[in-house]
Design an enzyme around this catalytic site. Structure first.
Site, PDB file in Angstrom:
ATOM      1  CB  SER A   1      -0.903   0.023   1.235  1.00 48.58           C
ATOM      2  OG  SER A   1      -1.469   1.300   1.413  1.00 48.58           O
TER       3      SER A   1
ATOM      4  CE  LYS B   1      -7.698  -3.149  -1.041  1.00 51.44           C
ATOM      5  NZ  LYS B   1      -7.296  -2.550  -2.337  1.00 51.44           N
TER       6      LYS B   1
ATOM      7  CG  ASN C   1      -7.267   1.516  -6.740  1.00 51.45           C
ATOM      8  OD1 ASN C   1      -8.490   1.533  -6.799  1.00 51.45           O
ATOM      9  ND2 ASN C   1      -6.614   1.703  -5.616  1.00 51.45           N
TER      10      ASN C   1
ATOM     11  CD1 TRP D   1      -7.720   1.414   5.770  1.00 53.95           C
ATOM     12  CD2 TRP D   1      -9.482   2.542   5.014  1.00 53.95           C
ATOM     13  NE1 TRP D   1      -7.717   1.305   4.401  1.00 53.95           N
ATOM     14  CE2 TRP D   1      -8.792   1.993   3.908  1.00 53.95           C
ATOM     15  CE3 TRP D   1     -10.620   3.298   4.771  1.00 53.95           C
ATOM     16  CZ2 TRP D   1      -9.221   2.179   2.593  1.00 53.95           C
ATOM     17  CZ3 TRP D   1     -11.036   3.474   3.468  1.00 53.95           C
ATOM     18  CH2 TRP D   1     -10.328   2.911   2.403  1.00 53.95           C
ATOM     19  N   GLY D   2      -6.460   4.460   6.866  1.00 53.55           N
ATOM     20  CA  GLY D   2      -6.015   5.401   5.860  1.00 53.55           C
ATOM     21  C   GLY D   2      -5.043   6.434   6.372  1.00 53.55           C
TER      22      GLY D   2
ATOM     23  CG  ASP E   1      -7.665   9.904   4.386  1.00 54.44           C
ATOM     24  OD1 ASP E   1      -7.440   8.760   4.817  1.00 54.44           O
ATOM     25  OD2 ASP E   1      -8.660  10.187   3.698  1.00 54.44           O
TER      26      ASP E   1
END
Length: 192
Positions: free
Chosen positions: A2, A34, A44, A170-171, A173
């Site tokens: 990731s 996932k 993606n 999660w993430g 951001d």
């Protein structure tokens, strides 16, 4: 595998230090995580419009953090993931991740390339043959399987995922929200 885990890790150790928290690292098979929660969407890379946006967004984050980011030649991360347990055994997980991410997400190297993997071990001043043997060991594979099972049990569906008890962020951001929580705990004297 990731890019957002790479980006988050450029910030997370300093964040943990600021609030006197220790990071316990775990590796996961991201595609399996996932699938475990029912995410069967295409990757993606198979959606050109989304990939174009993703690449722009990744560069925005890299500029914000002032770190290099070059998409690696492959996303074959399993052997580098297994190496995390070798690093944990030596109390060097944070250093290992920094060292492994530089030639991959930082410089665009092939994360599945055995020479790159050996170079990571060499950069850590480890015996390369011992490290490579560990990657094939039952211990490494058992720990990876255990971490994946635990991640599935806890509902981890992506990377990076940061957990504080049963709370999940999660993430990349979401680091700002994690920091708010850590600050609240520190301001409450750690009683939360």
């Amino acid at each position: 595998m990731s890019p957002f885990a790479y980006l988050a890790h450029t910030q997370l150790p300093a964040l943990a230090d600021r609030y006197d928290f220790k990071i316990n690292y775990h590796a996961i098979d991201l595609p399996a995580a996932k699938l475990a929660v029912g995410n069967t969407a295409p990757p993606n890379v198979s959606m050109p419009v989304k990939l174009r946006y993703l690449m722009t967004d990744l560069q925005r984050w890299a500029r914000r953090y002032d770190v290099p980011l070059v998409f690696p030649k492959t996303l074959k991360s399993e052997r580098l993931n297994l190496g995390l347990y070798f690093a944990i055994n030596r109390g060097r997980a944070e250093d290992y991740l920094r060292t492994a991410w530089l030639p991959t997400w930082g410089q665009g190297g092939d994360m599945g390339n055995e020479e790159l993997i050996a170079d990571v071990a060499h950069s850590m001043n480890w015996d390369v043959s011992e490290f490579l043997r560990f990657l094939d060991s039952p211990e490494a594979h058992d720990r990876y399987a255990t971490d994946n099972q635990e991640a599935h049990r806890r509902g981890v569906f992506g990377a990076p995922t940061m957990m504080l008890g049963e709370e999940m962020w999660w993430g990349n951001d979401r680091l700002v929200f994690l920091e708010e929580r850590l600050a609240a705990i520190k301001n409450d004297g750690g009683r939360q």
